[in-house]
Design a protein around this motif. Structure first.
Motif, PDB file in Angstrom:
ATOM      1  N   TYR A 121      45.755 -60.886 -10.241  1.00  0.00           N
ATOM      2  CA  TYR A 121      45.382 -59.623  -9.611  1.00  0.00           C
ATOM      3  C   TYR A 121      46.466 -58.615  -9.938  1.00  0.00           C
ATOM      4  O   TYR A 121      47.615 -58.749  -9.505  1.00  0.00           O
ATOM      5  N   SER A 122      46.109 -57.603 -10.721  1.00  0.00           N
ATOM      6  CA  SER A 122      47.152 -56.739 -11.285  1.00  0.00           C
ATOM      7  C   SER A 122      47.920 -55.969 -10.206  1.00  0.00           C
ATOM      8  O   SER A 122      49.130 -55.762 -10.341  1.00  0.00           O
ATOM      9  N   MET A 123      47.252 -55.568  -9.125  1.00  0.00           N
ATOM     10  CA  MET A 123      47.981 -54.840  -8.076  1.00  0.00           C
ATOM     11  C   MET A 123      49.102 -55.710  -7.514  1.00  0.00           C
ATOM     12  O   MET A 123      50.227 -55.239  -7.290  1.00  0.00           O
ATOM     13  N   ALA A 124      48.816 -56.991  -7.306  1.00  0.00           N
ATOM     14  CA  ALA A 124      49.832 -57.911  -6.768  1.00  0.00           C
ATOM     15  C   ALA A 124      51.002 -58.033  -7.736  1.00  0.00           C
ATOM     16  O   ALA A 124      52.174 -58.042  -7.324  1.00  0.00           O
ATOM     17  N   ALA A 125      50.699 -58.117  -9.019  1.00  0.00           N
ATOM     18  CA  ALA A 125      51.766 -58.264 -10.015  1.00  0.00           C
ATOM     19  C   ALA A 125      52.667 -57.031 -10.043  1.00  0.00           C
ATOM     20  O   ALA A 125      53.892 -57.138 -10.175  1.00  0.00           O
ATOM     21  N   ILE A 126      52.064 -55.853  -9.875  1.00  0.00           N
ATOM     22  CA  ILE A 126      52.868 -54.627  -9.924  1.00  0.00           C
ATOM     23  C   ILE A 126      53.705 -54.477  -8.646  1.00  0.00           C
ATOM     24  O   ILE A 126      54.866 -54.070  -8.700  1.00  0.00           O
TER      25      ILE A 126
END
Lengths: 344, 51
Positions: free
Chosen positions: A280-285
């Motif tokens: 999940y890209s939001m979590a990674a950022i």
């Protein structure tokens, strides 16, 4: 200075209250004045680990250090020798960015030792009770027993929403993304107003709505330092109740909201609830922001700039009333009538 | 939780805004290396009213 903490014993008792949990096998950097953050890292075990810890800390500490900045280095571990090495290494490195280490304290839960002076003592129940009583008076939440228990507090009963999720999906499919976005924003506003927990049906509908990225972003962009408490309450509750397939979004929203309030530890605990097998890209950022020690005011500053740009664009695109020059972005050739010209 | 920021091509506008603030470039998410940074901590409990 009106000292609350007056001894190493009391400082050790106070650290969990400031962190929100009782640290174990950790180094905690405690600032003596406002400006620097409080930071906890896992205690490094080797020379290479110590360098890696400094690599991670040098960014935020280098950025936030002011003349005269000073910290206390608190090592909580059974391994006193390792604590001495790690605290000395960290003290030396902090010196390179202008931060003085006023104390290097080690404790194992029973005893403490201050490496700079050689002073020693016992960790007492009296100090723990005194500090706890102080925090009760200020209305602070009592610290979790450990970082793990802080994480565990984000796991609730996920079955009730799981049972209505399929129905929520069918209803969303019969609706439109924009209608669901409008509903989600209205429901958020209602939550801000009354703080009442979402029903299972509303919770499921919200979680399904979050799967549309533009809807999630609309809710995300509602967050500001003024309403983080409300956002944290909402996303914490939904993270606790969300089945795995829809948990990444609320957990990431909780992670961001926690970071926006300045609490990196709780933000990490939220990100831990993102299922491992669901990138999940939001979590990674958000994780990157945490790793880099990014200060939340950077986001506020950026959002303010974006609002300014958006407002300028809005003004540029508003049709001018008849009779006015319709051309956009033309430099003024005459000074405003309500402002004196230079030299006048 | 993914250990790599491997979804960069699908980032939303808001995600890209946050990512631009992360300097240096986002590092890989490594659950074994947690750095808990508490910004603007309440130092009242430690030092009381600071002058």
């Amino acid at each position: 200075m009106d000292l609350v903490v007056q001894s190493p014993d009391e400082l050790l008792a106070a650290v969990p209250h400031v962190l929100g949990f009782k640290p174990e096998e950790s180094i905690v950097l405690v600032p003596f004045r406002p400006g620097l953050p409080i930071t906890r890292v896992d205690l490094p075990r080797t020379a290479a680990d110590r360098e890696e810890v400094w690599d991670a800390l040098s960014g935020p500490y280098g950025r936030h250090a002011l003349p005269g900045s000073c910290v206390g280095i608190v090592c909580i571990t059974q391994d006193r020798r390792n604590a001495e090495l790690a605290s000395q290494h960290l003290s030396n490195r902090l010196e390179t960015v202008g931060i003085t280490s006023h104390l290097r304290l080690w404790a194992d839960g029973e005893r403490w030792r201050e490496f700079n002076t050689g002073a020693t003592g016992l960790q007492t129940q009296e100090a723990a009770e005194r500090i706890a009583a102080k925090t009760v008076l200020t209305g602070s939440v009592q610290p979790a027993a450990s970082r793990e228990s802080l994480s565990a507090s984000l796991v609730g009963d996920r079955e009730p929403i799981a049972q209505v999720l399929e129905t929520a999906r069918k209803e969303a499919a019969a609706s439109t993304p924009s209608a669901e976005r409008d509903w989600a924003l209205d429901r958020l506003e209602q939550f801000h107003a009354d703080g009442n927990r979402l029903s299972d049906v509303d919770g499921a509908r919200m979680l399904v709505a979050l799967e549309t990225i533009s809807t999630r972003d609309a809710l995300w962009e509602d967050m500001s330092t003024q309403n983080t408490a409300s956002h944290i309450a909402l996303w914490r509750d939904l993270t606790r109740r969300a089945p795995e397939e829809v948990r990444a979004a609320p957990a990431s929203m909780l992670g961001f909201a926690s970071w926006l309030r300045g609490d990196g530890a709780k933000a990490w605990c939220a990100l831990d609830q993102v299922p491992v097998d669901r990138p999940y890209s939001m979590a990674a950022i958000v994780a990157s922001a945490l790793q880099n020690g990014l200060h939340p005011r950077e986001w506020e500053r950026h959002q303010a700039q974006m609002r300014e740009v958006a407002s300028e664009l809005d003004e540029s695109f508003v049709p001018k009333p008849p009779g006015q020059n319709a051309q956009r972005d033309v430099p003024r050739t005459q000074p405003s009538t309500d402002r004196s010209a230079p030299g006048r | 939780m993914d250990q790599q920021d491997n979804t960069t091509t699908q980032q939303s506008v808001t995600e890209r805004q946050l990512r631009r603030l992360v300097v240096p470039a986002p590092a890989a998410y490594d659950p074994s290396r947690r750095i808990d940074v508490i910004h603007e901590p309440d130092l009242e409990v430690l030092w009381g009213g600071l002058e």
